[in-house]
Design a protein around this motif. Structure first.
Motif, PDB file in Angstrom:
ATOM      1  N   GLY A   1       0.789  -1.220   0.000  1.00 48.29           N
ATOM      2  CA  GLY A   1       0.000   0.000   0.000  1.00 48.29           C
ATOM      3  C   GLY A   1       0.817   1.264   0.000  1.00 48.29           C
ATOM      4  O   GLY A   1       0.378   2.310   0.490  1.00 48.29           O
ATOM      5  N   ALA A   2       2.045   1.184  -0.530  1.00 48.96           N
ATOM      6  CA  ALA A   2       2.920   2.353  -0.610  1.00 48.96           C
ATOM      7  C   ALA A   2       3.234   2.634  -2.069  1.00 48.96           C
ATOM      8  O   ALA A   2       3.727   1.758  -2.783  1.00 48.96           O
ATOM      9  CB  ALA A   2       4.216   2.111   0.163  1.00 48.96           C
ATOM     10  N   SER A   3       2.944   3.845  -2.517  1.00 51.19           N
ATOM     11  CA  SER A   3       3.188   4.179  -3.916  1.00 51.19           C
ATOM     12  C   SER A   3       3.461   5.665  -4.047  1.00 51.19           C
ATOM     13  O   SER A   3       3.381   6.416  -3.076  1.00 51.19           O
ATOM     14  CB  SER A   3       1.991   3.784  -4.787  1.00 51.19           C
ATOM     15  N   GLY A   4       3.783   6.099  -5.263  1.00 48.01           N
ATOM     16  CA  GLY A   4       4.086   7.499  -5.512  1.00 48.01           C
ATOM     17  C   GLY A   4       5.543   7.674  -5.868  1.00 48.01           C
ATOM     18  O   GLY A   4       6.402   6.907  -5.413  1.00 48.01           O
ATOM     19  N   ASP A   5       5.839   8.666  -6.683  1.00 54.41           N
ATOM     20  CA  ASP A   5       7.192   8.801  -7.188  1.00 54.41           C
ATOM     21  C   ASP A   5       8.216   9.080  -6.097  1.00 54.41           C
ATOM     22  O   ASP A   5       9.341   8.567  -6.148  1.00 54.41           O
ATOM     23  CB  ASP A   5       7.266   9.883  -8.292  1.00 54.41           C
TER      24      ASP A   5
ATOM     25  N   ASP B   1       4.373  14.615  -1.567  1.00 55.42           N
ATOM     26  CA  ASP B   1       5.566  13.781  -1.755  1.00 55.42           C
ATOM     27  C   ASP B   1       6.108  13.253  -0.432  1.00 55.42           C
ATOM     28  O   ASP B   1       6.421  12.062  -0.302  1.00 55.42           O
ATOM     29  CB  ASP B   1       6.663  14.565  -2.479  1.00 55.42           C
ATOM     30  N   ILE B   2       6.246  14.135   0.541  1.00 53.20           N
ATOM     31  CA  ILE B   2       6.811  13.724   1.827  1.00 53.20           C
ATOM     32  C   ILE B   2       5.926  12.665   2.480  1.00 53.20           C
ATOM     33  O   ILE B   2       6.418  11.673   3.027  1.00 53.20           O
ATOM     34  CB  ILE B   2       6.981  14.938   2.755  1.00 53.20           C
ATOM     35  N   GLU B   3       4.621  12.858   2.384  1.00 54.82           N
ATOM     36  CA  GLU B   3       3.692  11.876   2.957  1.00 54.82           C
ATOM     37  C   GLU B   3       3.851  10.512   2.294  1.00 54.82           C
ATOM     38  O   GLU B   3       3.728   9.473   2.949  1.00 54.82           O
ATOM     39  CB  GLU B   3       2.250  12.374   2.806  1.00 54.82           C
ATOM     40  N   GLU B   4       4.126  10.495   0.980  1.00 53.13           N
ATOM     41  CA  GLU B   4       4.344   9.236   0.258  1.00 53.13           C
ATOM     42  C   GLU B   4       5.535   8.484   0.833  1.00 53.13           C
ATOM     43  O   GLU B   4       5.465   7.270   1.078  1.00 53.13           O
ATOM     44  CB  GLU B   4       4.594   9.510  -1.228  1.00 53.13           C
TER      45      GLU B   4
ATOM     46  N   CYS C   1       5.748   4.981   3.040  1.00 54.00           N
ATOM     47  CA  CYS C   1       6.598   3.869   2.629  1.00 54.00           C
ATOM     48  C   CYS C   1       7.471   3.417   3.796  1.00 54.00           C
ATOM     49  O   CYS C   1       7.605   2.215   4.059  1.00 54.00           O
ATOM     50  CB  CYS C   1       7.468   4.292   1.445  1.00 54.00           C
ATOM     51  N   ALA C   2       8.079   4.378   4.507  1.00 50.07           N
ATOM     52  CA  ALA C   2       8.921   4.036   5.655  1.00 50.07           C
ATOM     53  C   ALA C   2       8.117   3.292   6.718  1.00 50.07           C
ATOM     54  O   ALA C   2       8.624   2.379   7.380  1.00 50.07           O
ATOM     55  CB  ALA C   2       9.531   5.309   6.244  1.00 50.07           C
ATOM     56  N   GLU C   3       6.848   3.666   6.863  1.00 54.38           N
ATOM     57  CA  GLU C   3       5.990   3.015   7.854  1.00 54.38           C
ATOM     58  C   GLU C   3       5.756   1.547   7.531  1.00 54.38           C
ATOM     59  O   GLU C   3       5.887   0.677   8.396  1.00 54.38           O
ATOM     60  CB  GLU C   3       4.644   3.735   7.940  1.00 54.38           C
ATOM     61  N   VAL C   4       5.430   1.256   6.272  1.00 53.65           N
ATOM     62  CA  VAL C   4       5.027  -0.110   5.927  1.00 53.65           C
ATOM     63  C   VAL C   4       6.208  -1.045   5.696  1.00 53.65           C
ATOM     64  O   VAL C   4       5.998  -2.247   5.495  1.00 53.65           O
ATOM     65  CB  VAL C   4       4.101  -0.131   4.689  1.00 53.65           C
ATOM     66  N   ILE C   5       7.442  -0.526   5.745  1.00 52.03           N
ATOM     67  CA  ILE C   5       8.595  -1.422   5.656  1.00 52.03           C
ATOM     68  C   ILE C   5       9.297  -1.538   6.996  1.00 52.03           C
ATOM     69  O   ILE C   5      10.404  -2.076   7.082  1.00 52.03           O
ATOM     70  CB  ILE C   5       9.604  -0.986   4.566  1.00 52.03           C
ATOM     71  N   GLY C   6       8.656  -1.059   8.052  1.00 49.45           N
ATOM     72  CA  GLY C   6       9.188  -1.276   9.387  1.00 49.45           C
ATOM     73  C   GLY C   6       9.092  -2.745   9.754  1.00 49.45           C
ATOM     74  O   GLY C   6       8.150  -3.449   9.376  1.00 49.45           O
ATOM     75  N   ASP C   7      10.078  -3.234  10.491  1.00 45.88           N
ATOM     76  CA  ASP C   7      10.089  -4.661  10.869  1.00 45.88           C
ATOM     77  C   ASP C   7       8.824  -5.066  11.604  1.00 45.88           C
ATOM     78  O   ASP C   7       8.240  -6.121  11.341  1.00 45.88           O
ATOM     79  CB  ASP C   7      11.306  -4.957  11.760  1.00 45.88           C
TER      80      ASP C   7
END
Length: 286
Positions: A156-160, A230-233, A237-243
Motif C-alpha cells: 500500500g505504498a506508492s508514488g514517485d 511527496d513527503i507523505e508518500e 513507505c517508511a511506515e510499511v517497511i518497518g520490521d
C-alpha cells in the motif's frame, strides 16, 4: 516530484533482458521484505531467515531461479520507471558530490543495475524476492522495477517520491561504505551474537534512511523537486517497511529481537529528520 528536464545518470546497467541463475542476495531498503512475507504467510520462521542474513551477509535460498527473458519488449510503464530511476540516481550523484566536497571527501558514484527476476553481483546471486539491495563488493545497487508494483499492491505504498526513497536508501548504504561506516559495522557484526548483530543492522538501515532524507533535503533545495504529498508518500513507505509492521502483517505479532531494519516509528523518524535538517554530523540513531 518535479523531474521534467532533469538529466539521467550514465551509471545505469540494464540487465533486464539477460538470463541468469540466482542463489543469494543482500538485503536493502526492506532487505527481506518480500521473501519474509511470502515465507511467514506460508508458515515459515522469520528468525531463521534473519539468522542467515546476519551470519553470512547473504540470503541463502534452497532453490535456483532461472530467468528466461529472451527479447521481450518492455511496457511504457517499465520504461518510464527505468527513466525515473536513472533521473533519481543522477540526483543523488549531484547532491552527494557537493555534500562530500563540503566534508573534504570525494564522492565516487555507484552503478544502478536494473534486472528482472534474478541477478548476479559481487556479493552473490539474488532473486527479485530479496528486494532492492546494495553490494559494497562492486559498488552497485540492484533493483528489479517490479518491486515498485509490490510496494503498491502488497504494502500500500506508492508514488514517485516513495519510489525515489527506495533508490536513495540504497545509495545511502553506498555513502556508508564510502565513509567507512559499513565495513566497520560488518566487522563488528561478525564478533557478536545474532541478536546484537541485528541491533547493528538496524542502525545501518536507519542511517541509510536518514541519508535518503538528507539527499531529498538538498535535492529539493537545488531543484525544487518536492511537490505537495511527496513527503507523505515517503513517510508512508517508511511506515510499511518497518520490521514490526511487516511481521505483524505476516504473522500477527512481532519479534523485536529479530528486527534488522528498525520499527515503522524509527524509520519514519529518521527519514523525516534527514529531510528536515540535511545534517551530516549526526551519528546516533535510537
Amino acid at each position: 516530484m518535479r523531474l521534467t528536464g532533469r538529466r539521467e545518470s550514465n551509471n545505469v546497467e540494464d540487465r533486464r533482458r539477460m538470463s541468469g541463475k540466482a542463489k543469494a542476495g543482500i538485503g536493502g531498503i526492506g532487505g527481506i521484505i518480500v521473501i519474509a512475507l511470502f515465507t511467514l504467510l506460508s508458515g515459515g520462521n522469520l528468525g531463521d531467515i534473519v539468522g542467515n542474513v546476519m551470519q553470512s551477509g547473504a540470503l541463502n535460498q534452497v532453490s535456483e531461479t532461472e530467468t528466461q527473458q529472451g527479447q521481450r519488449k518492455f511496457t511504457d510503464e517499465e520504461q518510464e520507471l527505468a527513466k525515473f530511476s536513472s533521473q533519481i540516481l543522477a540526483g543523488t550523484e549531484d547532491v552527494w558530490t557537493k555534500v562530500f566536497q563540503k566534508m573534504g571527501h570525494e564522492y565516487t558514484t555507484p552503478t544502478l543495475v536494473l534486472f528482472t527476476d534474478g541477478v548476479q553481483s559481487a556479493c552473490g546471486g539474488a532473486t527479485s524476492e530479496v528486494g532492492p539491495f546494495y553490494c559494497s563488493g562492486d559498488h552497485k545497487l540492484y533493483l528489479d522495477l517490479s518491486f515498485f508494483t509490490t510496494m503498491k499492491k502488497q504494502l500500500g505504498a506508492s508514488g514517485d517520491f516513495a519510489y525515489a526513497y527506495v533508490i536513495a536508501h540504497e545509495v545511502g548504504h553506498h555513502v556508508e561504505y564510502l565513509l567507512g561506516i559499513l565495513d566497520k559495522a560488518h566487522a563488528e557484526m561478525e564478533k557478536v551474537s545474532p541478536i546484537e548483530a541485528n541491533k547493528i543492522s538496524v542502525k545501518l538501515e536507519l542511517l541509510a534512511d536518514y541519508y535518503a532524507g538528507v539527499w531529498a533535503h538538498y535535492d529539493n533545495e537545488q531543484f525544487k523537486s518536492l511537490e505537495d504529498g511527496d513527503i507523505e508518500e515517503a513517510i508512508r513507505c517508511a511506515e510499511v517497511i518497518g520490521d514490526n509492521y511487516l511481521q505483524e502483517k505476516a504473522h500477527g505479532y512481532s519479534q523485536p529481537e529479530s528486527f534488522t531494519h528498525g520499527t515503522s516509528e524509527q524509520r519514519m523518524k529518521w527519514l523525516k529528520l534527514g529531510l528536515e535538517t540535511g545534517d551530516m554530523n549526526r551519528t546516533t540513531f535510537d
